[in-house]
Design a protein around this motif. Structure first.
Motif, PDB file in Angstrom:
ATOM      1  N   VAL A  16       0.842  -1.200   0.000  1.00 57.83           N
ATOM      2  CA  VAL A  16       0.000   0.000   0.000  1.00 57.83           C
ATOM      3  C   VAL A  16       0.878   1.252   0.000  1.00 57.83           C
ATOM      4  CG1 VAL A  16      -1.618   1.344   1.413  1.00 57.83           C
ATOM      5  CG2 VAL A  16      -2.004  -1.104   1.035  1.00 57.83           C
ATOM      6  N   MET A  17       1.903   1.234   0.835  1.00 56.77           N
ATOM      7  CA  MET A  17       2.812   2.373   0.911  1.00 56.77           C
ATOM      8  C   MET A  17       3.481   2.610  -0.446  1.00 56.77           C
ATOM      9  SD  MET A  17       5.706   3.025   3.776  1.00 56.77           S
ATOM     10  CE  MET A  17       7.172   2.503   2.922  1.00 56.77           C
ATOM     11  N   ASN A  18       3.939   1.546  -1.068  1.00 57.80           N
ATOM     12  CA  ASN A  18       4.593   1.681  -2.372  1.00 57.80           C
ATOM     13  C   ASN A  18       3.636   2.242  -3.430  1.00 57.80           C
ATOM     14  OD1 ASN A  18       7.034   0.777  -1.391  1.00 57.80           O
ATOM     15  ND2 ASN A  18       6.661  -1.356  -1.967  1.00 57.80           N
ATOM     16  N   ARG A  19       2.375   1.825  -3.385  1.00 61.11           N
ATOM     17  CA  ARG A  19       1.371   2.330  -4.323  1.00 61.11           C
ATOM     18  C   ARG A  19       1.150   3.827  -4.164  1.00 61.11           C
ATOM     19  NH1 ARG A  19      -4.173  -1.202  -4.416  1.00 61.11           N
ATOM     20  NH2 ARG A  19      -3.278  -3.280  -4.315  1.00 61.11           N
ATOM     21  N   SER A  20       1.292   4.312  -2.933  1.00 60.49           N
ATOM     22  CA  SER A  20       0.935   5.701  -2.619  1.00 60.49           C
ATOM     23  C   SER A  20       2.109   6.665  -2.662  1.00 60.49           C
ATOM     24  CB  SER A  20       0.281   5.752  -1.231  1.00 60.49           C
ATOM     25  OG  SER A  20      -0.851   4.911  -1.200  1.00 60.49           O
ATOM     26  N   ILE A  29       4.710  14.616   1.446  1.00 64.82           N
ATOM     27  CA  ILE A  29       4.149  13.963   2.624  1.00 64.82           C
ATOM     28  C   ILE A  29       4.944  12.699   2.910  1.00 64.82           C
ATOM     29  CG2 ILE A  29       2.130  12.641   3.420  1.00 64.82           C
ATOM     30  CD1 ILE A  29       0.390  14.838   2.196  1.00 64.82           C
ATOM     31  N   THR A  30       5.276  12.510   4.178  1.00 60.53           N
ATOM     32  CA  THR A  30       5.988  11.317   4.617  1.00 60.53           C
ATOM     33  C   THR A  30       4.975  10.237   4.974  1.00 60.53           C
ATOM     34  OG1 THR A  30       7.707  12.717   5.560  1.00 60.53           O
ATOM     35  CG2 THR A  30       7.635  10.440   6.328  1.00 60.53           C
ATOM     36  N   ILE A  31       5.202   9.015   4.488  1.00 59.11           N
ATOM     37  CA  ILE A  31       4.378   7.887   4.923  1.00 59.11           C
ATOM     38  C   ILE A  31       5.218   7.093   5.918  1.00 59.11           C
ATOM     39  CG2 ILE A  31       3.118   5.818   4.259  1.00 59.11           C
ATOM     40  CD1 ILE A  31       2.812   6.987   1.466  1.00 59.11           C
ATOM     41  N   ASP A  32       4.748   7.062   7.151  1.00 64.37           N
ATOM     42  CA  ASP A  32       5.452   6.393   8.232  1.00 64.37           C
ATOM     43  C   ASP A  32       4.751   5.062   8.492  1.00 64.37           C
ATOM     44  OD1 ASP A  32       6.851   5.658  10.476  1.00 64.37           O
ATOM     45  OD2 ASP A  32       5.968   7.191  11.776  1.00 64.37           O
ATOM     46  N   THR A  41      -7.074 -12.869   8.709  1.00 59.98           N
ATOM     47  CA  THR A  41      -7.814 -13.630   7.707  1.00 59.98           C
ATOM     48  C   THR A  41      -8.397 -12.614   6.747  1.00 59.98           C
ATOM     49  OG1 THR A  41      -8.307 -15.336   9.318  1.00 59.98           O
ATOM     50  CG2 THR A  41      -9.672 -15.286   7.331  1.00 59.98           C
ATOM     51  N   ALA A  42      -7.882 -12.602   5.518  1.00 59.68           N
ATOM     52  CA  ALA A  42      -8.270 -11.548   4.576  1.00 59.68           C
ATOM     53  C   ALA A  42      -8.019 -12.014   3.148  1.00 59.68           C
ATOM     54  CB  ALA A  42      -7.465 -10.280   4.856  1.00 59.68           C
ATOM     55  N   ASN A  43      -8.408 -11.155   2.219  1.00 62.32           N
ATOM     56  CA  ASN A  43      -8.057 -11.320   0.815  1.00 62.32           C
ATOM     57  C   ASN A  43      -7.004 -10.258   0.545  1.00 62.32           C
ATOM     58  OD1 ASN A  43      -8.369 -10.305  -2.095  1.00 62.32           O
ATOM     59  ND2 ASN A  43      -9.302 -12.342  -2.141  1.00 62.32           N
ATOM     60  N   THR A  44      -5.788 -10.697   0.259  1.00 66.74           N
ATOM     61  CA  THR A  44      -4.655  -9.777   0.154  1.00 66.74           C
ATOM     62  C   THR A  44      -4.943  -8.614  -0.789  1.00 66.74           C
ATOM     63  OG1 THR A  44      -3.180 -11.633   0.579  1.00 66.74           O
ATOM     64  CG2 THR A  44      -2.173  -9.650  -0.321  1.00 66.74           C
ATOM     65  N   GLU A  45      -5.456  -8.916  -1.969  1.00 64.37           N
ATOM     66  CA  GLU A  45      -5.697  -7.870  -2.967  1.00 64.37           C
ATOM     67  C   GLU A  45      -6.782  -6.898  -2.513  1.00 64.37           C
ATOM     68  OE1 GLU A  45      -6.922  -7.951  -7.595  1.00 64.37           O
ATOM     69  OE2 GLU A  45      -5.408  -9.414  -6.980  1.00 64.37           O
ATOM     70  N   SER A  46      -7.881  -7.410  -1.996  1.00 63.85           N
ATOM     71  CA  SER A  46      -8.979  -6.554  -1.539  1.00 63.85           C
ATOM     72  C   SER A  46      -8.556  -5.706  -0.350  1.00 63.85           C
ATOM     73  CB  SER A  46     -10.196  -7.396  -1.156  1.00 63.85           C
ATOM     74  OG  SER A  46     -10.750  -8.007  -2.292  1.00 63.85           O
ATOM     75  N   LEU A  47      -7.784  -6.300   0.554  1.00 59.77           N
ATOM     76  CA  LEU A  47      -7.306  -5.557   1.713  1.00 59.77           C
ATOM     77  C   LEU A  47      -6.367  -4.431   1.273  1.00 59.77           C
ATOM     78  CD1 LEU A  47      -7.123  -5.063   4.711  1.00 59.77           C
ATOM     79  CD2 LEU A  47      -5.391  -6.879   4.839  1.00 59.77           C
ATOM     80  N   ALA A  48      -5.473  -4.742   0.349  1.00 63.90           N
ATOM     81  CA  ALA A  48      -4.551  -3.714  -0.155  1.00 63.90           C
ATOM     82  C   ALA A  48      -5.332  -2.588  -0.833  1.00 63.90           C
ATOM     83  CB  ALA A  48      -3.539  -4.336  -1.122  1.00 63.90           C
ATOM     84  N   ASP A  49      -6.349  -2.948  -1.617  1.00 60.34           N
ATOM     85  CA  ASP A  49      -7.165  -1.927  -2.287  1.00 60.34           C
ATOM     86  C   ASP A  49      -7.851  -1.020  -1.269  1.00 60.34           C
ATOM     87  OD1 ASP A  49      -6.447  -2.967  -4.751  1.00 60.34           O
ATOM     88  OD2 ASP A  49      -8.359  -3.980  -5.106  1.00 60.34           O
ATOM     89  N   ALA A  50      -8.437  -1.614  -0.231  1.00 59.91           N
ATOM     90  CA  ALA A  50      -9.150  -0.834   0.787  1.00 59.91           C
ATOM     91  C   ALA A  50      -8.196   0.093   1.540  1.00 59.91           C
ATOM     92  CB  ALA A  50      -9.865  -1.775   1.763  1.00 59.91           C
ATOM     93  N   LEU A  51      -7.055  -0.450   1.961  1.00 66.00           N
ATOM     94  CA  LEU A  51      -6.092   0.382   2.697  1.00 66.00           C
ATOM     95  C   LEU A  51      -5.502   1.465   1.803  1.00 66.00           C
ATOM     96  CD1 LEU A  51      -4.272  -2.279   4.915  1.00 66.00           C
ATOM     97  CD2 LEU A  51      -6.018  -0.625   5.614  1.00 66.00           C
ATOM     98  N   ALA A  52      -5.311   1.162   0.517  1.00 65.83           N
ATOM     99  CA  ALA A  52      -4.785   2.161  -0.421  1.00 65.83           C
ATOM    100  C   ALA A  52      -5.763   3.334  -0.554  1.00 65.83           C
ATOM    101  CB  ALA A  52      -4.499   1.535  -1.778  1.00 65.83           C
ATOM    102  N   ILE A  53      -7.055   3.052  -0.559  1.00 62.08           N
ATOM    103  CA  ILE A  53      -8.061   4.125  -0.610  1.00 62.08           C
ATOM    104  C   ILE A  53      -7.916   5.025   0.617  1.00 62.08           C
ATOM    105  CG2 ILE A  53     -10.546   4.601  -0.398  1.00 62.08           C
ATOM    106  CD1 ILE A  53     -10.979   2.037  -2.171  1.00 62.08           C
ATOM    107  N   LEU A  54      -7.750   4.412   1.788  1.00 63.51           N
ATOM    108  CA  LEU A  54      -7.624   5.189   3.026  1.00 63.51           C
ATOM    109  C   LEU A  54      -6.352   6.023   3.023  1.00 63.51           C
ATOM    110  CD1 LEU A  54      -8.839   2.589   5.686  1.00 63.51           C
ATOM    111  CD2 LEU A  54     -10.156   4.383   4.549  1.00 63.51           C
TER     112      LEU A  54
END
Length: 154
Positions: A16-20, A29-32, A41-54
């Motif tokens: 997610v950090m790399n995407r942003s 802006i610094t991403i820490d 327990t998750a779906n890696t791709e869906s979780l990454a998409d959701a966190l990337a939106i945030l």
């Protein structure tokens, strides 16, 4: 339904950090990333998409030269992942509606001109819900916003 499997939250946070990074660099802006090792327990791709939106929202609604932090905490049978910004914040009257499709808070009070259609948070919420998780927000106008994603521990 999406496939759920044991997922290393730290690896998702790095992706997610790399995407942003491009968006963050544009505003200095610094991403820490302080997300530690924990299995959810998750779906890696869906979780990454959701966190990337945030994270993208945190960057968009923050002033230049601020920091966006990602943290994690294991609590009981859950893992909490937080996206914390130092942005313009969300007014108390807007908070109940931010996950509604197409809803955008009135940013006329802000100097920020934010691109988008108001879909991101409703998509993020749907993706997290599909993974048996929840998403909550706490915000202070002119101080920042914290989104907390709670996912089942693997």
């Amino acid at each position: 339904d999406i496939a759920l499997e044991p997922t290393q939250i730290e690896e998702v946070a790095v992706e997610v950090m790399n995407r942003s990074l491009t968006l963050a660099h544009a505003k200095k802006i610094t991403i820490d990333n302080q997300v530690g090792q924990a299995m959810v327990t998750a779906n890696t791709e869906s979780l990454a998409d959701a966190l990337a939106i945030l994270v993208d929202n945190a960057i968009k609604y923050s002033a230049e030269k601020t920091t966006v932090r990602l943290t994690s905490e294991v609590k009981d049978k859950s893992v909490l992942v937080r996206v914390i910004d130092q942005g313009i914040g969300i007014g108390q009257t807007d908070i109940p509606r931010i996950f509604d499709r197409f809803y955008r808070a009135d940013t006329s009070r802000s100097k920020l001109n934010v691109e988008g259609h108001g879909l991101g948070l409703s998509i993020a919420q749907r993706l997290i819900t599909q993974q048996h998780g929840t998403i909550e927000v706490a915000s202070t106008p002119d101080a920042g916003t914290t989104f907390t994603v709670r996912l089942p521990k693997a």
